[in-house]
Design an enzyme around this catalytic site. Structure first.
Site, PDB file in Angstrom:
ATOM      1  N   GLU A 114      -4.252  -1.130 -11.531  1.00  0.00           N
ATOM      2  CA  GLU A 114      -3.120  -2.892 -10.896  1.00  0.00           C
ATOM      3  C   GLU A 114      -3.426  -3.419 -10.946  1.00  0.00           C
ATOM      4  OE1 GLU A 114      -0.338  -1.005  -8.516  1.00  0.00           O
ATOM      5  OE2 GLU A 114       0.152   0.539  -9.184  1.00  0.00           O
ATOM      6  N   GLU A 147       1.428   7.156  -4.549  1.00  0.00           N
ATOM      7  CA  GLU A 147       0.856   6.285  -3.861  1.00  0.00           C
ATOM      8  C   GLU A 147       1.398   7.758  -2.281  1.00  0.00           C
ATOM      9  OE1 GLU A 147       2.864   2.181  -3.313  1.00  0.00           O
ATOM     10  OE2 GLU A 147       2.129   1.677  -4.226  1.00  0.00           O
TER      11      GLU A 147
END
Length: 363
Positions: free
Chosen positions: A269, A162
């Site tokens: 995910e 991220e």
């Protein structure tokens, strides 16, 4: 959307089994008996994975369903820096070791998650207090020690997690970037990881890439730039915490753009919440409408993944296996006990989106 809730802590995670046990009972009471879903690992012509945590290893139903459906396992929390790194640069890999050992004992390959994340490590890696030389030395030591511990035992690693700003406007400022440079900390992390585990596929992992086109574009430009700088990036991780209300075609467009880089792609995910996060108008959609949106968007994702060249299909991973395994239902997560954001219900039966995925996988 985040892979884990803000403020995740060990006390909350120790309480999670009790909260989920209650949730499991409620969900089971609502779920009619019926056939179990066909094994996903038998339907997917590539590794199918889910996440696991140490307390789940002691739940026979979780073990049974995981071994039924999965050929790959991602440690959900045990490899995050808040668990592995302690005061004074002390390390604790015991929970990580347990998950990895369980996976290997049961013939599952393991995907490591995650080495360097903007949201963790600042308490120990204090860029305001440490000299740059000490910061860099400890940074290298952590990556070398952690990744090297599992050398030859991991299929891949989320090396940097991220790095892109929430709205896609540039990159996140964090303790890593302030001490080592915005691109520098990422290049360095990939170099250290490559040296520590040369055969593993090394991923840059990010969320909202399908949901926010600007963020997807910024992410892919970052991958290109880091590769030019010499970072040994081996794959792209798209978390795919899907907003089921995004326009049709948006997922396909991102996957096509990502594929143009030629790297393996990991749907890393996947979940697809029925409930909206706060800040919008009241949600007046019916359950049937939400399910239809899930089926459409998850089906599009599976079809777009199947359209990739075979060598670019690294794995397809859901963040939790059954609805009751999801971080969204936990008290320390979104605390939504009625959420249904995964392919399987509490008992292991097929949710509506399961059928869209199964159909896409078998084309």
């Amino acid at each position: 959307m985040r892979a884990d809730p803000p403020g995740l802590n060990r006390r909350a995670l120790l309480a999670a089994p009790l909260a989920l046990a209650a949730c499991d009972r409620l969900a089971s009471a609502r779920t009619a008996d019926g056939p179990l879903a066909p094994p996903l690992k038998a339907l997917a012509p590539f590794p199918f994975g889910a996440t696991g945590m140490t307390w789940q290893l002691d739940q026979p139903d979780w073990v049974e369903q995981t071994l039924r459906h999965c050929s790959q396992l991602t440690p959900e929390w045990e490899q995050k820096m808040e668990r592995t790194l302690g005061p004074g640069f002390s390390y604790d890999f015991e929970p990580s070791d347990r998950v990895v050992a369980f996976a290997h004992h049961n013939g599952l390959r393991v995907h490591g998650h995650t080495v360097i994340w903007y949201s963790q490590g600042a308490e120990v890696f204090d860029d305001a207090q440490l000299s740059r030389a000490r910061f860099a030395a400890e940074y290298d030591r952590y990556i070398t020690t952690f990744v090297g511990r599992y050398r030859g035992r991991m299929a891949g690693w989320d090396v940097v997690n991220e790095p892109v700003a929430e709205d896609g406007n540039g990159l996140r400022d964090c303790h890593w970037s302030r001490a080592l440079g915005m691109d520098g900390y990422m290049v360095r992390a990939f170099e250290q990881a490559k040296a520590a585990d040369p055969e593993a596929v090394l991923f840059l992992n990010e969320y909202n890439l399908e949901n926010i086109p600007r963020k997807g574009a910024t992410f892919l430009k970052l991958v290109e730039r880091l590769l030019k700088l010499g970072a040994p990036i081996g794959g792209i991780g798209t978390q795919s915490h899907l907003d089921i209300e995004i326009p049709a075609g948006q997922i396909t467009a991102f996957m096509r753009d990502a594929a143009s880089l030629g790297l393996p792609i990991h749907v890393s995910e996947l979940d697809f919440p029925m409930q909206r996060d706060g800040g919008r108008m009241p949600d007046l959609r019916s359950t049937a409408e939400r399910r239809a949106q899930q089926v459409a968007r998850v089906g599009e994702l599976a079809e777009a993944f199947m359209a990739l060249p075979e060598h670019q299909r690294y794995a397809f991973t859901t963040w939790g296996l059954r609805d009751t395994d999801s971080w969204l239902v936990r008290a320390e997560g979104k605390n939504r006990p009625d959420e249904s954001a995964l392919l399987l219900d509490a008992r292991g039966g097929a949710n509506p989106a399961f059928h869209a995925v199964a159909e896409a996988f078998q084309r």
